[in-house]
Write a protein that holds these residues in place. Structure first.
Motif, PDB file in Angstrom:
ATOM      1  N   ILE A  99      80.368 -87.149  11.475  1.00 52.24           N
ATOM      2  CA  ILE A  99      81.747 -87.124  10.985  1.00 52.24           C
ATOM      3  C   ILE A  99      82.638 -88.071  11.787  1.00 52.24           C
ATOM      4  O   ILE A  99      83.613 -88.626  11.276  1.00 52.24           O
ATOM      5  N   ASN A 100      82.293 -88.299  13.062  1.00 47.23           N
ATOM      6  CA  ASN A 100      83.078 -89.206  13.903  1.00 47.23           C
ATOM      7  C   ASN A 100      82.957 -90.659  13.440  1.00 47.23           C
ATOM      8  O   ASN A 100      83.844 -91.476  13.711  1.00 47.23           O
ATOM      9  N   GLU A 141      79.233 -77.762  21.237  1.00 49.07           N
ATOM     10  CA  GLU A 141      80.068 -78.910  20.913  1.00 49.07           C
ATOM     11  C   GLU A 141      79.492 -80.222  21.461  1.00 49.07           C
ATOM     12  O   GLU A 141      80.177 -80.979  22.145  1.00 49.07           O
ATOM     13  N   VAL A 142      78.237 -80.492  21.147  1.00 51.48           N
ATOM     14  CA  VAL A 142      77.627 -81.736  21.629  1.00 51.48           C
ATOM     15  C   VAL A 142      77.983 -82.916  20.724  1.00 51.48           C
ATOM     16  O   VAL A 142      78.016 -84.061  21.158  1.00 51.48           O
ATOM     17  N   LYS A 143      78.232 -82.663  19.456  1.00 52.63           N
ATOM     18  CA  LYS A 143      78.560 -83.725  18.499  1.00 52.63           C
ATOM     19  C   LYS A 143      79.997 -83.639  17.993  1.00 52.63           C
ATOM     20  O   LYS A 143      80.533 -84.608  17.471  1.00 52.63           O
ATOM     21  N   LEU A 146      86.776 -79.437  19.389  1.00 53.48           N
ATOM     22  CA  LEU A 146      88.035 -79.127  18.693  1.00 53.48           C
ATOM     23  C   LEU A 146      88.988 -80.312  18.673  1.00 53.48           C
ATOM     24  O   LEU A 146      89.662 -80.564  17.673  1.00 53.48           O
ATOM     25  N   ASN A 147      89.055 -81.040  19.773  1.00 50.49           N
ATOM     26  CA  ASN A 147      89.941 -82.201  19.819  1.00 50.49           C
ATOM     27  C   ASN A 147      89.533 -83.236  18.773  1.00 50.49           C
ATOM     28  O   ASN A 147      90.376 -83.777  18.043  1.00 50.49           O
ATOM     29  N   GLN A 148      88.223 -83.501  18.676  1.00 54.09           N
ATOM     30  CA  GLN A 148      87.733 -84.454  17.665  1.00 54.09           C
ATOM     31  C   GLN A 148      88.016 -83.949  16.255  1.00 54.09           C
ATOM     32  O   GLN A 148      88.450 -84.714  15.384  1.00 54.09           O
ATOM     33  N   LEU A 149      87.786 -82.666  16.034  1.00 51.27           N
ATOM     34  CA  LEU A 149      87.969 -82.087  14.701  1.00 51.27           C
ATOM     35  C   LEU A 149      89.395 -82.272  14.200  1.00 51.27           C
ATOM     36  O   LEU A 149      89.634 -82.722  13.070  1.00 51.27           O
ATOM     37  N   GLU A 178      95.236 -77.484  20.050  1.00 50.24           N
ATOM     38  CA  GLU A 178      94.677 -78.728  19.497  1.00 50.24           C
ATOM     39  C   GLU A 178      95.292 -79.051  18.142  1.00 50.24           C
ATOM     40  O   GLU A 178      95.511 -80.221  17.806  1.00 50.24           O
ATOM     41  N   MET A 179      95.577 -78.021  17.358  1.00 50.09           N
ATOM     42  CA  MET A 179      96.265 -78.239  16.084  1.00 50.09           C
ATOM     43  C   MET A 179      97.635 -78.897  16.329  1.00 50.09           C
ATOM     44  O   MET A 179      97.958 -79.933  15.741  1.00 50.09           O
TER      45      MET A 179
END
Length: 239
Positions: A99-100, A141-143, A146-149, A178-179
Motif C-alpha cells: 500500500i505504501n 506493524e512490519v509493513k 498507524l502513522n503510515q496508514l 495519528e488521525m
C-alpha cells in the motif's frame, strides 16, 4: 489446506481460505457493518484486504467500486479466487501491492471511503519474528503502522471522506493522535466486549478528512453470551 466456506452468516457469499494462514475473524464482519456507507459513494479502498471478506461484505451494501490492496501474493491469490466464485469481478478489484507504493501511484482525493483491519502489534527491532511470514505481517506493524496508514488516508481520501478501522482499545489514544496529525477528525467510536462485565477487546473507529470536531460514542456491542453463543448484537449482522 485451501477450503471454501460461506462467509460468516452470509449464505449467498463464499470465501476461499487457507488453514495455514489467518482465517478472517469477527473483526472483518464488524468493520464493514460499522463504516458509514451512503448512496453518494463511488469508490472504496480496503487496505490489507486479506482474502477479501471486507470487500465482499461491502459489495452487499453499495454499488460503489471497491479496491482491495493486499501485499502478500499467496493471500492475494485467495482474494482473487473469493471474488471470482462470487462473480463480483465487475465491482471488486484486488491489487497485489504494498500500500505504501500503491498510494504514490494514485491521484490525490480519489476515494470516498477507506477501510482497514491493520496489524495490531507494534514491531520492535528486538522482536524475534520472521519479517516475511504472512502471520507476522498480518499481526505486527512490519509493513504498515498507524502513522503510515493515516498519512495514506490523508492523501487518498476526498474532502470529508471517511476512514474506518478496527483496532485494539489499548491503542485508542494513539489512533486518535495519528488521525488528528493527518487532518482526520475522529467522528464515531464503538467498543466491542467479549461478554458483559468484561473489558472491551475490539475498537471500531471512524474519522472524516477535514471533518468538523464532534465525536460520537456509540452503544457497546457484546459479542458473546455466557454460553459462548453470539449475542443478538452480532447475529443481526449475519441476517
Amino acid at each position: 489446506m485451501k477450503v471454501i466456506n460461506y462467509l460468516l452468516g452470509y449464505k449467498d457469499l463464499k470465501i476461499v481460505q487457507d488453514n495455514e494462514m489467518f482465517n478472517f475473524s469477527l473483526d472483518s464482519v464488524l468493520l464493514p457493518n460499522f463504516v458509514t456507507i451512503n448512496k453518494k459513494i463511488d469508490r472504496i479502498l480496503d487496505i490489507g484486504c486479506g482474502n477479501a471478506p471486507i470487500p465482499l461484505i461491502l459489495s452487499t451494501k453499495t454499488n460503489a467500486l471497491i479496491t482491495g490492496v493486499e501485499i502478500q501474493k499467496a493471500v492475494y491469490d485467495l482474494a482473487i479466487e473469493s471474488v471470482s466464485i462470487n462473480k463480483k469481478e465487475d465491482q471488486i478489484n484486488i491489487i497485489n501491492k504494498d500500500i505504501n507504493d500503491y498510494y504514490n501511484e494514485v491521484e490525490t482525493d480519489f476515494y470516498d471511503v477507506i477501510t482497514c483491519n491493520p496489524p495490531f502489534f507494534k514491531y520492535i527491532e528486538t522482536s524475534n519474528i520472521n519479517k516475511n511470514d504472512y502471520k507476522t505481517i498480518a499481526r505486527h506493524e512490519v509493513k504498515l503502522n498507524l502513522n503510515q496508514l493515516f498519512t495514506i488516508a490523508k492523501k487518498l481520501l476526498k474532502n470529508n471522506g471517511v476512514i474506518a478501522i478496527v483496532h485494539r482499545p489499548e491503542r485508542f489514544v494513539e489512533v486518535v493522535e495519528e488521525m488528528k496529525k493527518n487532518n482526520i477528525e475522529p467522528k464515531r467510536v464503538q467498543f466491542v466486549y467479549p461478554k458483559k462485565n468484561m473489558e472491551a477487546n475490539i475498537m471500531l473507529i471512524e474519522g472524516s478528512k477535514n471533518g468538523k470536531p464532534g465525536l460520537k460514542i456509540l452503544p457497546p456491542i457484546y459479542s458473546h453470551q455466557d454460553n459462548g453463543e453470539y449475542t443478538d448484537d452480532v447475529k443481526k449482522y449475519f441476517e
